[in-house]
Write a protein that holds these residues in place. Sequence first.
Motif, PDB file in Angstrom:
ATOM      1  N   TYR A  12      11.793  15.140  -1.417  1.00 21.67           N
ATOM      2  CA  TYR A  12      11.521  15.351   0.003  1.00 21.67           C
ATOM      3  C   TYR A  12      11.416  14.051   0.790  1.00 21.67           C
ATOM      4  O   TYR A  12      11.764  14.022   1.971  1.00 21.67           O
ATOM      5  CB  TYR A  12      10.287  16.252   0.204  1.00 21.67           C
ATOM      6  CG  TYR A  12      10.739  17.675   0.448  1.00 21.67           C
ATOM      7  CD1 TYR A  12      10.906  18.163   1.726  1.00 21.67           C
ATOM      8  CD2 TYR A  12      11.058  18.508  -0.608  1.00 21.67           C
ATOM      9  CE1 TYR A  12      11.370  19.441   1.961  1.00 21.67           C
ATOM     10  CE2 TYR A  12      11.516  19.786  -0.400  1.00 21.67           C
ATOM     11  CZ  TYR A  12      11.672  20.253   0.884  1.00 21.67           C
ATOM     12  OH  TYR A  12      12.153  21.521   1.117  1.00 21.67           O
ATOM     13  N   GLY A  16      13.902  13.472   3.851  1.00 21.33           N
ATOM     14  CA  GLY A  16      13.428  13.010   5.154  1.00 21.33           C
ATOM     15  C   GLY A  16      14.218  11.807   5.635  1.00 21.33           C
ATOM     16  O   GLY A  16      14.615  11.732   6.806  1.00 21.33           O
ATOM     17  N   SER A  48       9.441  15.767   7.011  1.00 20.38           N
ATOM     18  CA  SER A  48       9.842  16.084   5.638  1.00 20.38           C
ATOM     19  C   SER A  48       9.405  14.987   4.673  1.00 20.38           C
ATOM     20  O   SER A  48       8.944  15.273   3.564  1.00 20.38           O
ATOM     21  CB  SER A  48      11.360  16.280   5.564  1.00 20.38           C
ATOM     22  OG  SER A  48      11.729  17.407   6.326  1.00 20.38           O
ATOM     23  N   ALA A  67       6.494  22.372   3.495  1.00 26.98           N
ATOM     24  CA  ALA A  67       7.877  21.933   3.273  1.00 26.98           C
ATOM     25  C   ALA A  67       8.821  23.126   3.268  1.00 26.98           C
ATOM     26  O   ALA A  67       9.906  23.074   3.856  1.00 26.98           O
ATOM     27  CB  ALA A  67       7.978  21.168   1.954  1.00 26.98           C
ATOM     28  N   THR A  70       9.175  24.486   6.924  1.00 31.34           N
ATOM     29  CA  THR A  70       9.948  23.547   7.735  1.00 31.34           C
ATOM     30  C   THR A  70      11.421  23.582   7.344  1.00 31.34           C
ATOM     31  O   THR A  70      12.304  23.660   8.199  1.00 31.34           O
ATOM     32  CB  THR A  70       9.403  22.110   7.567  1.00 31.34           C
ATOM     33  OG1 THR A  70       8.026  22.090   7.913  1.00 31.34           O
ATOM     34  CG2 THR A  70      10.159  21.126   8.430  1.00 31.34           C
ATOM     35  N   THR A  71      11.694  23.541   6.048  1.00 34.48           N
ATOM     36  CA  THR A  71      13.073  23.504   5.581  1.00 34.48           C
ATOM     37  C   THR A  71      13.794  24.812   5.877  1.00 34.48           C
ATOM     38  O   THR A  71      14.968  24.810   6.259  1.00 34.48           O
ATOM     39  CB  THR A  71      13.130  23.185   4.079  1.00 34.48           C
ATOM     40  OG1 THR A  71      12.345  22.020   3.827  1.00 34.48           O
ATOM     41  CG2 THR A  71      14.550  22.936   3.614  1.00 34.48           C
ATOM     42  N   SER A 109      19.590  20.570   3.676  1.00 37.48           N
ATOM     43  CA  SER A 109      18.422  21.447   3.814  1.00 37.48           C
ATOM     44  C   SER A 109      18.467  22.581   2.803  1.00 37.48           C
ATOM     45  O   SER A 109      17.452  22.924   2.192  1.00 37.48           O
ATOM     46  CB  SER A 109      18.359  22.015   5.239  1.00 37.48           C
ATOM     47  OG  SER A 109      18.206  20.981   6.173  1.00 37.48           O
ATOM     48  N   SER A 112      17.609  21.210  -0.519  1.00 35.02           N
ATOM     49  CA  SER A 112      16.174  20.916  -0.585  1.00 35.02           C
ATOM     50  C   SER A 112      15.373  22.192  -0.789  1.00 35.02           C
ATOM     51  O   SER A 112      14.414  22.214  -1.559  1.00 35.02           O
ATOM     52  CB  SER A 112      15.726  20.202   0.696  1.00 35.02           C
ATOM     53  OG  SER A 112      16.350  18.944   0.771  1.00 35.02           O
TER      54      SER A 112
END
Length: 127
Positions: A12, A16, A48, A67, A70-71, A109, A112
Amino acid sequence: MKKISIEIGRWYVGYGLFLFLCGVMGFASNPSAAKTALISGGTFGSLSALWGFWMLKGGRVLPFIAAGMTTLMLCGVFTWRATVSWQAVSRGEPKWVAAILITSMLLGSALSLLQLVKAVSVWQKAR
């Protein structure tokens, strides 16, 4: 949990940095019209990376949830923006750079999010 937190935390932090660099490249490609690329890349890249540092420092469940949320949101936004950008390209507008950058951010993304789900799955099995 410690090993998993370190691995996904590093991921992460890198994710970021990737978002931040994509924002910088988007801005550099068109400084007069792409200020939002720099703002969003910087904001969500920093956020991130923050989740990643929090995971590295031993944050329990909360940074994983943050996380993930957000992702997941970024996947939705980048899907929408990539679609709009590629439609503009198909109409002959010079949006190649934006379309490629946003699609790259979508792929980063999605990867991730997959890494996060994998880490949580491993962590759950270890409990």
